[in-house]
Scaffold this active site. Structure first.
Site, short mmCIF file in Angstrom:
data_model
loop_
_atom_site.label_atom_id
_atom_site.label_comp_id
_atom_site.label_asym_id
_atom_site.label_seq_id
_atom_site.Cartn_x
_atom_site.Cartn_y
_atom_site.Cartn_z
N GLY A 267 25.39 15.45 45.47
CA GLY A 267 24.56 14.29 45.25
C GLY A 267 24.04 14.28 43.82
O GLY A 267 24.22 15.23 43.06
N VAL A 268 23.37 13.19 43.46
CA VAL A 268 22.89 13.01 42.09
C VAL A 268 21.47 13.54 41.95
O VAL A 268 20.65 13.38 42.86
CB VAL A 268 22.91 11.51 41.71
CG1 VAL A 268 22.45 11.33 40.27
CG2 VAL A 268 24.31 10.95 41.89
N GLY A 269 21.17 14.16 40.82
CA GLY A 269 19.79 14.54 40.57
C GLY A 269 19.66 15.81 39.76
O GLY A 269 20.65 16.48 39.43
N ASN A 270 18.41 16.18 39.46
CA ASN A 270 18.15 17.34 38.63
C ASN A 270 18.48 18.65 39.34
O ASN A 270 19.01 19.57 38.72
CB ASN A 270 16.68 17.34 38.20
CG ASN A 270 16.35 16.17 37.28
OD1 ASN A 270 16.99 15.99 36.26
ND2 ASN A 270 15.37 15.37 37.67
N VAL A 271 18.17 18.73 40.64
CA VAL A 271 18.45 19.97 41.36
C VAL A 271 19.96 20.19 41.52
O VAL A 271 20.45 21.29 41.25
CB VAL A 271 17.72 20.00 42.72
CG1 VAL A 271 18.10 21.26 43.50
CG2 VAL A 271 16.21 19.95 42.52
N GLU A 292 31.35 11.58 44.74
CA GLU A 292 31.10 10.18 44.36
C GLU A 292 30.98 10.00 42.85
O GLU A 292 31.45 9.02 42.30
CB GLU A 292 29.78 9.70 44.97
CG GLU A 292 29.73 9.63 46.44
CD GLU A 292 28.34 9.25 46.90
OE1 GLU A 292 28.27 8.40 47.80
OE2 GLU A 292 27.35 9.77 46.36
N ILE A 362 14.43 13.77 51.56
CA ILE A 362 12.99 13.55 51.46
C ILE A 362 12.26 14.53 52.36
O ILE A 362 11.29 15.16 51.96
CB ILE A 362 12.63 12.09 51.82
CG1 ILE A 362 13.09 11.16 50.70
CG2 ILE A 362 11.12 11.93 52.07
CD1 ILE A 362 12.88 9.69 50.97
N ASN A 382 15.40 4.98 47.93
CA ASN A 382 16.63 4.46 47.34
C ASN A 382 17.61 4.00 48.43
O ASN A 382 17.86 2.83 48.59
CB ASN A 382 17.28 5.53 46.46
CG ASN A 382 16.37 5.98 45.34
OD1 ASN A 382 15.60 5.20 44.81
ND2 ASN A 382 16.46 7.24 44.98
N LYS A 406 4.66 16.14 45.07
CA LYS A 406 3.33 15.61 44.72
C LYS A 406 2.29 16.73 44.68
O LYS A 406 1.23 16.66 45.32
CB LYS A 406 2.91 14.52 45.72
CG LYS A 406 3.81 13.31 45.76
CD LYS A 406 3.81 12.53 44.47
CE LYS A 406 4.67 11.27 44.57
NZ LYS A 406 4.76 10.55 43.28
#
Length: 500
Positions: A267-271, A292, A362, A382, A406
C-alpha cells in the site's frame, strides 16, 4: 508541442481548457484518468470548476459525477470539490476538501474495490458515461494514445464515453512510451484466463487504441503530477519495518519463502516506504512487485539491484522521484510495467503469482477484523482502494500500523472495529512497532492475546479488561460485551481520547 500530437485529425481539435470544458454539462458522468496523484488531467478540472462557479453565480445548478482510477490531486479532486461541482464520486479519493464535503453530506461517495470499478462501468451499472478526460504523453499518427504516469480505468472510460477529451502533457517524459502493457479483458460472457504467469509478463500493446471520431477536444498542458513527499522514516516506522522483516525471516525459516522468491504488494504511505528501505539491507534478493503503485522505495530497490521487476497501474512518487522517473524513464521501463487496473488488481493474477500483501489500516480489533476507511465508524478518510483485492487473494495478507495515533489518543487495536473492510477471515498478520501477530490457524479466542501484545502498553490493560468481560458471555466463539464494545470510540468522541 505539436510533435506530441501526430494525428492530423486530432491536431485540428486542439483548444484551450476553458473551450474544452464547454463539452461538460450539468448532470454528466465524467470518467477521468488518474491514480494516486499520477496521470490525472491537469487543466480540465480547473476549467470545469470555473464553469461551475460561473453557473452557480447565476443561481443555476451544475454538478457532475466523477469517476477515476483512484485518488487524484488538489488540482483535480480539490478544485472540483471546492467549487461544489461534484454530485457523486467513485471509487477512491484522498483530497481533504473532498473528504470534508463527503463527511458533511454535501457530496455522495461510493467506496468501491478498485478491481471492480472498471467492470462496473463496462457493464453499465452506473448508466451512461458522457465524457472521458484522459491524460496522455502523446498521440500517435494512427490516433493511438500513449498513456502517461497512470493507466487506471482509462480503457473502460474511453470505450464507454460518448465524448473524449485528451490532455497531452509535455511534462510527462516521452520515454514512458514502452513502459505500458495495455490488455483489455474480453467482454462477458467471453472471459478467458489472463495470460500472466510471471510478474513481468507483457501481454498487450504499449498504446491505447481509441475511436478518434469521439474526440471533441485536445488540450495541451505542461504541468507536473502532484504528490506530497514521503516523510523520513521515524523510529516507529523503522521498528515496524524491522518487525515485518522478522516476519519474512520466519517464513524463510519455516520453508514457506526463499530469499530470492519474495513477490510483494505494498500500500501507499510512509510506513510501507520504510519497509522497502529496510529491504535494501536485508538478505532478500531478486524481489518482484505485483502491486498497484510504484513508490520511491521501489525505485531504490531497482537501483540497488534488489528488485528485478515491478508491475503496477500507476506511480505514487514524491516530487523528487517523479523528476527522477522523467529523467530516467528509458532505463526504468526495462523493469517496470504499467497495466490497466483491472489487470494490476485482478484476483486471478494476484492468486496465481503468490504475492505477500502489505497494507495500512485505521484500526484492527482483538479478533483480527480490519477497518481501513472510517474513523469512529462514520467519518471516511480515503477509501478501501485496492487493499481488498490483495488481502483477499494474496498468498499471505498483512497489515502494518503504528500502535497509536494523535499523540496516543487513538489506539490502532480496539475491542471491536467500528467499521469492517477486511474480515478476520482474510487478515493473516498484523504488524506494529511492538511486534507482529500471526493469526493463521487460530480460532478467534486464541487471537486475542497476540493482538493485545502488539497494542500500545497504555491500552493493553483496557483491552484485557474488555476481553475478561466479554468472556463471561454465554456464547464464546467470538466473545463480545456489546454494552461496552465501542467504549473506546465513545470516549474518543466525547472526551478526545480512547483512554477516557
Amino acid at each position: 508541442m505539436s510533435d506530441r500530437i501526430a494525428n492530423a485529425q486530432l491536431r485540428s481539435k486542439v483548444m484551450s481548457a476553458d473551450e474544452a470544458a464547454q463539452f461538460i454539462n450539468h448532470g454528466d458522468t465524467v470518467g477521468m484518468s488518474g491514480f494516486t496523484g499520477a496521470g490525472y488531467p491537469k487543466a480540465l478540472p480547473s476549467a470545469i470548476a470555473a464553469k461551475a462557479r460561473e453557473i452557480h453565480g447565476r443561481g443555476e445548478d451544475f454538478k457532475i459525477d466523477v469517476f477515476t482510477g483512484a485518488s487524484t490531486a488538489p488540482d483535480a479532486d480539490g478544485v472540483l470539490a471546492e467549487a461544489d461541482a461534484v454530485n457523486y464520486r467513485m471509487p477512491y479519493q484522498s483530497d481533504p476538501i473532498m473528504r470534508n464535503k463527503i463527511n458533511a453530506g454535501e457530496m455522495k461517495y461510493q467506496d468501491i474495490h478498485l478491481s471492480h470499478s472498471g467492470l462496473y462501468v463496462e457493464q453499465g451499472f452506473f448508466g451512461k458515461v458522457n465524457a472521458a478526460v484522459i491524460e496522455a504523453v502523446r498521440i500517435t499518427e494512427d490516433g493511438n494514445l500513449i498513456p502517461s504516469s497512470a493507466v487506471g480505468n482509462n480503457l473502460e472510460y474511453l470505450e464507454a464515453a460518448d465524448r473524449i477529451i485528451i490532455e497531452v502533457n509535455s511534462w510527462q517524459s516521452l520515454d514512458l512510451e514502452g513502459m505500458h502493457d495495455i490488455w483489455s479483458m474480453p467482454k462477458l460472457p467471453n472471459r478467458i484466463p489472463i495470460p500472466i504467469n510471471n510478474v513481468g509478463d507483457r501481454i498487450g500493446t504499449t498504446h491505447i487504441q481509441i475511436d478518434t471520431d469521439k474526440v471533441v477536444a485536445v488540450v495541451e498542458t505542461d504541468a507536473p503530477d502532484r504528490n506530497a513527499p514521503f516523510k523520513p522514516a521515524d523510529e516507529i516506522s523503522k521498528q515496524i519495518a524491522g518487525n515485518f522483516l522478522d516476519f519474512l525471516e520466519g517464513e524463510v525459516a519455516a520453508g514457506r519463502l526463499t530469499y530470492d522468491g519474495y513477490i510483494m504488494q505494498s500500500g501507499v504511505g510512509n510506513v510501507p516506504n520504510a519497509v522497502m528501505a529496510g529491504l535494501l539491507d536485508s538478505k532478500f534478493e531478486n524481489i518482484q512487485a505485483y502491486t498497484e503503485v510504484i513508490q520511491d522505495g521501489m525505485l531504490d530497490l531497482i537501483d540497488a539491484g534488489k528488485m528485478t521487476v515491478a508491475s503496477a497501474t500507476s506511480f505514487a512518487l514524491s516530487p523528487e522521484y517523479a523528476e527522477k522517473m522523467n529523467a530516467e524513464a528509458k532505463k526504468y521501463r526495462e523493469q517496470i510495467v504499467l497495466r490497466p487496473q483491472q489487470i494490476s488488481n485482478h484476483p486471478e493474477v494476484i492468486r496465481r503469482v503468490g504475492l505477500i500483501a502489505s497494507n495500512g489500516l485505521i484500526e484492527a480489533d482483538i479478533y483480527g477484523n480490519i477497518n481501513s476507511t472510517h474513523v469512529g465508524g462514520t467519518r471516511v478518510m480515503n477509501g478501501i482502494g485496492g487493499s481488498g483485492d490483495f488481502t483477499r487473494n494474496g498468498y499471505i495478507s498483512s497489515f502494518i500500523t503504528p500502535s497509536v495515533a494523535k499523540d496516543g489518543a487513538i489506539s490502532a487495536i480496539v475491542p471491536f472495529a467500528s467499521h469492517i473492510d477486511h474480515t478476520e477471515h482474510d487478515a493473516m498478520v498484523i504488524v506494529s512497532e511492538y511486534g507482529y501477530a500471526d493469526l493463521r490457524g487460530l480460532a478467534p479466542r486464541d487471537r486475542v492475546k497476540k493482538m493485545i501484545s502488539i497494542a500500545h502498553p497504555d491500552y493493553r490493560p483496557l483491552l484485557e479488561e474488555y476481553y475478561e468481560r466479554a468472556a463471561k458471555n454465554k456464547f464464546l466463539q467470538t466473545p463480545h460485551d456489546l454494552a461496552t464494545a465501542f467504549d473506546f470510540h465513545v470516549n474518543l468522541a466525547e472526551k478526545g481520547s480512547m483512554k477516557g
